[in-house]
Design an enzyme around this catalytic site. Structure first.
Site, short mmCIF file in Angstrom:
data_model
loop_
_atom_site.label_atom_id
_atom_site.label_comp_id
_atom_site.label_asym_id
_atom_site.label_seq_id
_atom_site.Cartn_x
_atom_site.Cartn_y
_atom_site.Cartn_z
N LYS A 46 -14.33 -7.87 -32.99
CA LYS A 46 -15.35 -8.92 -33.10
C LYS A 46 -16.68 -8.26 -33.44
O LYS A 46 -16.96 -7.13 -33.02
CB LYS A 46 -15.44 -9.64 -31.74
CG LYS A 46 -16.52 -10.70 -31.64
CD LYS A 46 -16.22 -11.93 -32.44
CE LYS A 46 -17.38 -12.92 -32.43
NZ LYS A 46 -17.24 -13.96 -33.49
N CYS A 129 -23.21 -13.83 -40.63
CA CYS A 129 -22.85 -14.79 -39.58
C CYS A 129 -23.75 -16.03 -39.71
O CYS A 129 -24.98 -15.91 -39.67
CB CYS A 129 -23.00 -14.19 -38.17
SG CYS A 129 -22.58 -15.44 -36.93
N1 OXC Z 1 -18.74 -15.96 -38.82
C1 OXC Z 1 -19.26 -14.93 -38.14
O1 OXC Z 1 -19.68 -13.97 -38.75
N2 OXC Z 1 -19.33 -15.02 -36.79
C2 OXC Z 1 -18.72 -16.07 -36.09
N3 OXC Z 1 -18.39 -17.17 -36.89
C3 OXC Z 1 -18.32 -17.07 -38.23
O2 OXC Z 1 -17.94 -18.01 -38.92
C4 OXC Z 1 -19.50 -16.40 -34.85
O3 OXC Z 1 -19.45 -15.61 -33.89
O4 OXC Z 1 -20.17 -17.43 -34.80
#
Ligand code: OXC
Length: 310
Positions: A46, A129
């Protein structure tokens, strides 16, 4: 288990070109170990920030027939925790990729400097993001992206990739490609979700997710044509030394095939992984194998980038 199709990303070998996308099911050690135990070609974390984050208020993720909407807001354990668990992840004998999404240039420099001292194989810098309230997507701001990459390349000693947002205008493909070609970028992951979509439940007369009045990143089937176009145009514009990772709506072996045809050296699975869990990598890999075998292809390079003209 059927044959896997190996690939390389900036010279780093992946036993399978099919990997998880940063986002779903890759926040905790337990989730990352499950990816390690799957056929995913790499373990991608993540996106991490300087401090741990709880993310946006719930509900913040919903599946819909054509894909998903999310506004997670980067919930993660903070970069120090990911650095701590890298040795445990390396035990799976596949590349470990840390996704970095600092909330400022300074945060990114701090995180990347710390990652230099670890065994991480690759860094994926997330400049796209759409869900951090009050923070625009860096990669839609070309001068900011240029500056970010100039500063990052001064400190980064690891092989660096950039996670891009989807672009929708031919001029923007030219602009981003010129920036990427003039910096030390080893790969791009194209694309992140389509930012700030809105899905309404007509029954309840409410949006599906809570943050930002229901606005969130759109993934899955909705995203595939846009993602394919981004991969294709970047394949045409980027220097050959920059590898392309395709991501956006891949849920079958044939989807993966189309991305390789467009030019991708690897693919990442987001929404389908969220919906189906780590078994999806093997299923997509099996489907891919039988499809390309029928076509008489033996390896990715037999058809990668070789989209035919009409
Ligand atoms: N893309 C991101 O880079 N992060 C996540 N969602 C997304 O669509 C997030 O954490 O919101």
């Amino acid at each position: 288990m059927s044959a896997m199709f190996p690939t390389t990303l900036c010279g780093v070998k992946l036993e399978s070109f099919i990997c998880n996308a940063s986002g779903p099911r890759c926040t905790t050690l337990q989730e990352l170990e499950a990816i390690g135990n799957s056929t995913s070609g790499a373990i991608l974390t993540k996106s991490c920030t300087k401090e741990a984050r709880d993310g946006n208020p719930e509900p913040r993720y919903q599946d819909v027939p054509l894909g998903s909407i999310n506004s997670m807001g980067l919930p993660n354990l903070g970069y120090k925790k990911y650095i701590e668990i890298i040795p445990q992840l390396k035990k799976f004998k596949k590349p470990v990729i840390v996704s970095v999404s600092g909330l400022s240039l300074g945060d990114n420099l701090e995180i990347i400097t710390a990652l230099n001292k670890t065994d991480v194989d690759l860094i994926e810098l997330n400049l796209s993001c759409p869900n951090v309230i009050g923070k625009p997507q860096v990669a839609y701001d070309f001068p900011a992206t240029e500056n970010m990459l100039t500063q990052v390349q001064k400190v980064c000693k690891k092989k660096l990739g950039v996670k891009l947002p989807p672009y929708f205008d031919m001029v923007h493909f030219d602009d981003i490609a010129a920036i990427l070609n003039s910096h030390k970028v080893g790969f791009v992951s194209a694309v992140n979700s389509i930012g700030n979509g809105l899905i309404i439940d007509p029954q309840t007369e409410r949006p599906l997710i809570k943050p930002k009045g229901g606005f969130g990143g759109i993934g899955g089937k909705f995203l595939k044509p846009t993602a394919l176009a981004n991969v294709r145009r970047l394949y045409e514009l980027l220097d050959r030394k920059i590898d392309i990772v395709g991501v956006g709506g891949i849920e079958s072996g044939v989807d993966a095939f189309e991305f390789v045809l467009a030019g991708a050296k690897a693919v990442q699975i987001g929404t389908a992984f969220m919906q189906q869990g780590p078994k999806c990598f093997e299923r997509i890999s099996n489907e891919f194998e039988s499809y390309v075998k029928k076509k008489g292809y033996r390896e990715l390079e037999d058809f990668r980038g070789k989209l035919k003209a009409l």
